[in-house]
Enzyme design. Structure first.
Site, short mmCIF file in Angstrom:
data_model
loop_
_atom_site.label_atom_id
_atom_site.label_comp_id
_atom_site.label_asym_id
_atom_site.label_seq_id
_atom_site.Cartn_x
_atom_site.Cartn_y
_atom_site.Cartn_z
N SER A 33 82.41 31.59 51.50
CA SER A 33 83.54 32.43 51.87
C SER A 33 83.01 33.62 52.66
O SER A 33 82.37 33.41 53.69
CB SER A 33 84.31 32.85 50.62
OG SER A 33 85.51 33.50 50.96
N HIS A 42 86.51 29.37 53.22
CA HIS A 42 87.83 30.01 53.15
C HIS A 42 88.18 30.58 54.52
O HIS A 42 87.41 31.36 55.08
CB HIS A 42 87.82 31.14 52.11
CG HIS A 42 87.63 30.66 50.72
ND1 HIS A 42 87.16 31.46 49.72
CD2 HIS A 42 87.84 29.45 50.15
CE1 HIS A 42 87.10 30.77 48.59
NE2 HIS A 42 87.50 29.54 48.84
N ASP A 62 85.90 30.74 43.44
CA ASP A 62 86.07 29.38 43.90
C ASP A 62 84.69 28.72 44.03
O ASP A 62 83.74 29.33 44.48
CB ASP A 62 86.80 29.37 45.25
CG ASP A 62 87.30 27.99 45.63
OD1 ASP A 62 87.41 27.11 44.75
OD2 ASP A 62 87.60 27.80 46.82
#
Length: 190
Positions: free
Chosen positions: A14, A41, A134
């Site tokens: 991310s 992401h 995540d």
């Protein structure tokens, strides 16, 4: 046995992803024997340029994954914005616009769990820099399936939350610096 059946690599990242991936992906040889799935992401309403950027930097073909696309060895597949990337067995990519997971679509957890089901002990999963949790549960799923779990050394990450969460969820994961991850993947290709 098809190329796809030999194994696969899946990477989740991310915040700070571009810099981290730049250390790892361009170092892989054009003869790399596994498909590589990259889940980053991304803002949902913007077009991603990751496949184009890495297409110029890497020896491997770098593309944005498409629904029902067959999986090929030696290709880097980037999850598109606003879609979960799933694997239908070892042979085909599936994209889903189901609910976000941990405020993310694509979700690293969803992709890792799908890949663990498809490849089991032939999968290497890597959690890199990021600012949420995540990937932690997905990495644990990979380890339970017998796959190799790797986490970027948190102190070297642009954002430490994601690697730290992955280590908590999957304490058996190997913790490596970005150059060590790059070397590990290069050696895995021989």
């Amino acid at each position: 046995m098809s190329d796809q059946a030999k194994g696969a690599v899946i990477i989740g990242a991310s915040a700070g992803a571009l810099e981290a991936l730049t250390v790892i992906l361009p170092s892989l040889p054009s003869s790399y024997p596994f498909p590589i799935f990259v889940i980053v992401h991304l803002p949902p309403k913007k077009r991603s340029v990751l496949a184009e950027i890495f297409g110029r930097k890497c020896q491997l073909r770098s593309i944005e994954a498409e629904d029902k696309e067959p999986v090929e060895a030696g290709v880097i597949y980037f999850a598109p914005p606003d879609y979960h990337l799933l694997l239908e067995g070892r042979g085909q990519i599936s994209l889903s616009n189901e609910e976000e997971v941990l405020f993310s679509r694509p979700s690293i957890d969803v992709a890792f769990e799908s890949a663990a089901d498809a490849w089991g002990d032939k999968l290497t999963a890597i959690v890199l820099t990021g600012a949420n949790n995540d990937g932690a549960q997905g990495l644990a799923a990979v380890a339970r399936a017998g796959g190799k779990a790797i986490v970027q050394e948190p102190s070297g990450a642009y954002a430490q939350a994601m690697p730290e969460a992955a280590i908590r969820a999957c304490p058996q994961a190997q913790i490596m610096t970005l150059p060590d991850i790059s070397t590990f993947l290069q050696n895995k290709s021989q």
